[in-house]
Motif scaffolding. Structure first.
Motif, PDB file in Angstrom:
ATOM      1  N   THR A  75       0.816  -1.215   0.000  1.00 49.56           N
ATOM      2  CA  THR A  75       0.000   0.000   0.000  1.00 49.56           C
ATOM      3  C   THR A  75       0.851   1.268   0.000  1.00 49.56           C
ATOM      4  N   ALA A  76       2.181   1.110  -0.059  1.00 53.00           N
ATOM      5  CA  ALA A  76       3.073   2.275   0.038  1.00 53.00           C
ATOM      6  C   ALA A  76       2.820   3.312  -1.044  1.00 53.00           C
ATOM      7  N   SER A  77       2.354   2.875  -2.207  1.00 50.20           N
ATOM      8  CA  SER A  77       2.092   3.817  -3.298  1.00 50.20           C
ATOM      9  C   SER A  77       0.958   4.777  -2.965  1.00 50.20           C
ATOM     10  N   ALA A  78       0.121   4.407  -1.983  1.00 50.71           N
ATOM     11  CA  ALA A  78      -1.015   5.252  -1.597  1.00 50.71           C
ATOM     12  C   ALA A  78      -0.700   6.144  -0.399  1.00 50.71           C
ATOM     13  N   TRP A  79       0.486   6.002   0.193  1.00 49.33           N
ATOM     14  CA  TRP A  79       0.832   6.841   1.340  1.00 49.33           C
ATOM     15  C   TRP A  79       1.023   8.274   0.894  1.00 49.33           C
ATOM     16  N   ARG A  80       0.531   9.194   1.684  1.00 50.83           N
ATOM     17  CA  ARG A  80       0.624  10.620   1.413  1.00 50.83           C
ATOM     18  C   ARG A  80       1.158  11.342   2.648  1.00 50.83           C
ATOM     19  N   VAL A  81       1.512  12.592   2.509  1.00 48.84           N
ATOM     20  CA  VAL A  81       1.930  13.379   3.666  1.00 48.84           C
ATOM     21  C   VAL A  81       0.792  13.370   4.690  1.00 48.84           C
ATOM     22  N   GLY A  82       1.100  12.985   5.903  1.00 50.18           N
ATOM     23  CA  GLY A  82       0.083  12.879   6.941  1.00 50.18           C
ATOM     24  C   GLY A  82      -0.393  11.459   7.202  1.00 50.18           C
ATOM     25  N   THR A  83      -0.068  10.509   6.320  1.00 50.82           N
ATOM     26  CA  THR A  83      -0.482   9.122   6.521  1.00 50.82           C
ATOM     27  C   THR A  83       0.164   8.546   7.777  1.00 50.82           C
ATOM     28  N   PRO A  84      -0.633   7.991   8.711  1.00 50.38           N
ATOM     29  CA  PRO A  84      -0.052   7.365   9.908  1.00 50.38           C
ATOM     30  C   PRO A  84       0.462   5.969   9.565  1.00 50.38           C
ATOM     31  N   LEU A  85       1.571   5.578  10.191  1.00 49.33           N
ATOM     32  CA  LEU A  85       2.192   4.286   9.904  1.00 49.33           C
ATOM     33  C   LEU A  85       2.495   3.540  11.199  1.00 49.33           C
ATOM     34  N   ASN A  86       2.178   2.256  11.226  1.00 47.38           N
ATOM     35  CA  ASN A  86       2.599   1.405  12.332  1.00 47.38           C
ATOM     36  C   ASN A  86       4.095   1.151  12.196  1.00 47.38           C
ATOM     37  N   LEU A  87       4.859   1.440  13.243  1.00 52.73           N
ATOM     38  CA  LEU A  87       6.309   1.268  13.196  1.00 52.73           C
ATOM     39  C   LEU A  87       6.761   0.176  14.160  1.00 52.73           C
ATOM     40  N   GLU A  88       7.768  -0.573  13.721  1.00 54.57           N
ATOM     41  CA  GLU A  88       8.416  -1.550  14.602  1.00 54.57           C
ATOM     42  C   GLU A  88       9.893  -1.612  14.263  1.00 54.57           C
ATOM     43  N   ARG A  89      10.723  -1.533  15.299  1.00 55.96           N
ATOM     44  CA  ARG A  89      12.167  -1.702  15.124  1.00 55.96           C
ATOM     45  C   ARG A  89      12.481  -3.187  14.946  1.00 55.96           C
ATOM     46  N   SER A  90      13.605  -3.487  14.308  1.00 51.10           N
ATOM     47  CA  SER A  90      13.986  -4.880  14.098  1.00 51.10           C
ATOM     48  C   SER A  90      14.301  -5.566  15.431  1.00 51.10           C
ATOM     49  N   LEU A  91      14.055  -6.859  15.454  1.00 53.03           N
ATOM     50  CA  LEU A  91      14.223  -7.664  16.654  1.00 53.03           C
ATOM     51  C   LEU A  91      15.702  -7.816  17.009  1.00 53.03           C
ATOM     52  N   LYS A  92      16.012  -7.706  18.309  1.00 51.62           N
ATOM     53  CA  LYS A  92      17.368  -7.942  18.794  1.00 51.62           C
ATOM     54  C   LYS A  92      17.412  -9.260  19.563  1.00 51.62           C
ATOM     55  N   ILE A  93      18.569  -9.923  19.509  1.00 55.38           N
ATOM     56  CA  ILE A  93      18.731 -11.153  20.272  1.00 55.38           C
ATOM     57  C   ILE A  93      18.486 -10.844  21.756  1.00 55.38           C
ATOM     58  N   GLY A  94      17.593 -11.618  22.357  1.00 57.16           N
ATOM     59  CA  GLY A  94      17.263 -11.404  23.760  1.00 57.16           C
ATOM     60  C   GLY A  94      15.964 -10.665  23.961  1.00 57.16           C
ATOM     61  N   ASP A  95      15.410 -10.058  22.886  1.00 59.93           N
ATOM     62  CA  ASP A  95      14.126  -9.384  23.001  1.00 59.93           C
ATOM     63  C   ASP A  95      13.013 -10.402  23.219  1.00 59.93           C
ATOM     64  N   GLU A  96      11.943  -9.952  23.853  1.00 49.04           N
ATOM     65  CA  GLU A  96      10.792 -10.828  24.065  1.00 49.04           C
ATOM     66  C   GLU A  96      10.044 -11.010  22.749  1.00 49.04           C
ATOM     67  N   LEU A  97       9.786 -12.265  22.392  1.00 48.33           N
ATOM     68  CA  LEU A  97       9.049 -12.566  21.165  1.00 48.33           C
ATOM     69  C   LEU A  97       7.578 -12.719  21.525  1.00 48.33           C
ATOM     70  N   GLY A  98       6.896 -11.577  21.643  1.00 49.54           N
ATOM     71  CA  GLY A  98       5.516 -11.595  22.110  1.00 49.54           C
ATOM     72  C   GLY A  98       4.494 -11.811  21.016  1.00 49.54           C
ATOM     73  N   GLY A  99       4.867 -11.582  19.763  1.00 44.47           N
ATOM     74  CA  GLY A  99       3.929 -11.781  18.664  1.00 44.47           C
ATOM     75  C   GLY A  99       4.236 -13.074  17.943  1.00 44.47           C
ATOM     76  N   HIS A 100       4.629 -12.983  16.657  1.00 46.79           N
ATOM     77  CA  HIS A 100       5.120 -14.146  15.930  1.00 46.79           C
ATOM     78  C   HIS A 100       6.221 -13.670  14.989  1.00 46.79           C
TER      79      HIS A 100
END
Length: 207
Positions: A75-100
């Motif tokens: 959907t990136a082609s539809a993003w415009r100025v002001g579009t909200p985005l869910n952000l997640e940093r990459s996983l680090k060794i030792g981080d809790e794997l709470g999702g999948h």
């Protein structure tokens, strides 16, 4: 590699287009010193590489380059100025794997068919691409706009997911409506299990 647990809601601040390449600037609440050049950040699902960053008010900004393949398949082609985005940093060794386990490699785009709010929660009915239906199972995991969710039900290529009040508040899902499009990533294990079964020898071939 990601977990599908959203850590911030960013917002598109700027878009520069050069041919088939788009550079987008995203405002975030991350500390500027924590964002390294070349870092991977999942933005509404797709894993994107930071090419520049800096401080902004109480948070930061970072630039990402989005190529033709990502623009065509997400959907990136539809993003415009002001579009909200869910952000997640990459996983680090030792981080809790709470999702999948989420790779940030989007498999297709899904459509929200209906939203049913009740008791502070919302149930979403979603139409997935037909070719991805075989990878989606009831009570299995799925990533939608980068969010790790449990599939509540499946009927063909139509699935439902339930968002609790906390998830609606800390992601972009609280703003989602029928007709919106979502980046969909199927469960990694389902993808490889299907691939292995496709190449599994038949009983006659094994004799």
């Amino acid at each position: 590699m990601f977990t599908g647990l959203i850590s911030d809601i960013g917002r598109v601040e700027r878009i520069d287009t050069q041919g088939d390449l788009r550079r987008m600037r995203v405002a975030s609440g991350y500390k500027p010193e924590s964002i390294a050049l070349g870092a991977s950040i999942a933005c509404n699902g797709p894993c994107l590489t930071v090419v520049a960053s800096g401080g902004l008010n109480e948070g930061s900004w970072f630039d990402v380059d989005i190529g033709a393949e990502t623009l065509a398949r997400t959907t990136a082609s539809a993003w415009r100025v002001g579009t909200p985005l869910n952000l997640e940093r990459s996983l680090k060794i030792g981080d809790e794997l709470g999702g999948h386990i989420v790779t940030g490699h989007v498999d297709g785009v899904a459509d929200i068919l209906a939203v049913d709010p009740f008791d502070g929660m919302s149930r979403f009915s979603i139409q997935a691409p037909d070719k991805l239906a075989r990878f989606i199972a009831e009570k299995g995991s799925i990533a939608l706009d980068g969010t790790s969710l449990t599939v509540n039900s499946v009927d063909g290529a139509v699935l439902s997911v339930l968002l609790i009040p906390h998830s609606l508040a800390v992601t972009t899902w609280g703003e989602r409506r029928a007709g919106d499009r979502l980046n969909l990533e199927v469960d990694l294990m389902a993808r490889y299990a299907a691939r292995l079964s496709y190449f599994a020898p038949t009983e006659s071939a094994a004799i």
